[in-house]
Design an enzyme around this catalytic site. Sequence first.
Site, PDB file in Angstrom:
ATOM      1  N   SER A  80      12.730 -75.473 149.749  1.00 41.47           N
ATOM      2  CA  SER A  80      13.042 -75.675 151.168  1.00 41.47           C
ATOM      3  C   SER A  80      13.236 -74.349 151.898  1.00 41.47           C
ATOM      4  O   SER A  80      13.570 -73.332 151.293  1.00 41.47           O
ATOM      5  CB  SER A  80      14.321 -76.493 151.335  1.00 41.47           C
TER       6      SER A  80
HETATM    7  N1  SAH Z   1      15.849 -78.099 145.303  1.00 42.35           N
HETATM    8  C1  SAH Z   1      14.540 -77.531 145.046  1.00 42.35           C
HETATM    9  C2  SAH Z   1      13.488 -78.123 145.975  1.00 42.35           C
HETATM   10  C3  SAH Z   1      12.645 -79.006 145.214  1.00 42.35           C
HETATM   11  S1  SAH Z   1      11.475 -80.016 146.037  1.00 42.35           S
HETATM   12  C4  SAH Z   1      14.557 -76.038 145.109  1.00 42.35           C
HETATM   13  O1  SAH Z   1      15.578 -75.460 145.491  1.00 42.35           O
HETATM   14  O2  SAH Z   1      13.551 -75.421 144.763  1.00 42.35           O
HETATM   15  C5  SAH Z   1      11.999 -81.585 145.408  1.00 42.35           C
HETATM   16  C6  SAH Z   1      11.942 -81.757 143.925  1.00 42.35           C
HETATM   17  O3  SAH Z   1      12.366 -83.093 143.639  1.00 42.35           O
HETATM   18  C7  SAH Z   1      10.549 -81.629 143.326  1.00 42.35           C
HETATM   19  O4  SAH Z   1      10.565 -80.649 142.335  1.00 42.35           O
HETATM   20  C8  SAH Z   1      10.276 -83.025 142.748  1.00 42.35           C
HETATM   21  O5  SAH Z   1       9.533 -82.995 141.540  1.00 42.35           O
HETATM   22  C9  SAH Z   1      11.690 -83.541 142.507  1.00 42.35           C
HETATM   23  N2  SAH Z   1      11.830 -85.000 142.418  1.00 42.35           N
HETATM   24  C10 SAH Z   1      11.172 -85.953 143.121  1.00 42.35           C
HETATM   25  N3  SAH Z   1      11.588 -87.180 142.765  1.00 42.35           N
HETATM   26  C11 SAH Z   1      12.542 -86.997 141.804  1.00 42.35           C
HETATM   27  C12 SAH Z   1      13.340 -87.887 141.013  1.00 42.35           C
HETATM   28  N4  SAH Z   1      13.246 -89.216 141.124  1.00 42.35           N
HETATM   29  N5  SAH Z   1      14.215 -87.349 140.131  1.00 42.35           N
HETATM   30  C13 SAH Z   1      14.328 -86.002 139.986  1.00 42.35           C
HETATM   31  N6  SAH Z   1      13.578 -85.120 140.673  1.00 42.35           N
HETATM   32  C14 SAH Z   1      12.709 -85.606 141.582  1.00 42.35           C
END
Ligand code: SAH
Length: 229
Positions: A80
Site C-alpha cells: 500500500s
Molecule cells: N500488508 C501488505 C500488503 C499486501 S496486499 C504489505 O504491507 O505489503 C494484500 C495481501 O493480502 C496480498 O499479499 C494477498 O495475497 C493477501 N491475501 C488476500 N486474501 C487473503 C486471505 N484470505 N488470507 C491471507 N492473506 C490474503
Amino acid sequence: MRLLIFLVMIFLAGPGSFAQDYDRMRENMVRRQIISRGIDHQPTIQAMQNVERHLFVPRAQQRRAYDDGPMPIGYGQTISQPYIVAYMTQLVNPRPGDRVLEIGAGSGYQAAILGEIVEEVVTIEIIPELGNRAKNLLDNLGYDNIEVIIGDGYFGYPDKAPFDAIVVTAAAEYIPPPLVEQLKDGGKMIIPVGSPFLVQTLMLVEKKGERITTTNLMPVRFVPFTRRD
Ligand code: SAH
C-alpha cells in the site's frame, strides 16, 4: 586501473542506492506524505521513519519505494501507499503491550510498522511464496515479535486470540465474522470492504462488550481478499 574499477562500481551502484539517500528519501516521505497530511500519532510516525521501506519492494523498484503510491510486490499483489499504511496504523491506536493480527502479510511492510510499536504481531498470508519471503526478510531484520502464518486469514488465528487490534490489508466483500469474534473487548479492526476491482470503503470496526460499531472512513482500492478453493 583501480580508479576505473572504482568508477565502474559507483556506476553499478547507481544514484539513489546509497543508504544515506534512502534515509533522506524516507525523511521526505514522512514529512510530505505522513505528517503534512495529518498523521499525528507519534509511534506511527516514528515507525514510518524507522522501517526501511525499500527493503520490502522488488530490487528493480527500490528507488521508487518512497514514492507517494502503491507498488507491485509480485504475484499480482501490491504494497500500500505509505500514507494508507500510516493511516490504518494510527486508526487502530496500537500501544506497546498490544497483540495485533494482520491479514495479508504481502511484503511484510505493514507488519514491520506494527512490530515497531506493539509487543506481538501475527500476520497471515495466503500466497505461500509471498509469506515465506516476508518471513525471511522480517527474520533477517530481527523482528522476533512478528510471526508469519501461511493460510487463509478469513479464519483469523484462534490460537492467539483475542487481539487488541486487527488490520486487514485485502478488500473483503463483507467483514469476516471470525475476525470480529477474535477482537478483544475495546479492540479496533480496520478493513477495506466492497467488491473486488471496484472502489471499496475503508471501515473501522469497534467492539464494546456485545456492541459492534462500524464507521465508514474513506474510499480506497485494495487487492481482493481471496479464499482457498
Ligand atoms: N500488508 C501488505 C500488503 C499486501 S496486499 C504489505 O504491507 O505489503 C494484500 C495481501 O493480502 C496480498 O499479499 C494477498 O495475497 C493477501 N491475501 C488476500 N486474501 C487473503 C486471505 N484470505 N488470507 C491471507 N492473506 C490474503
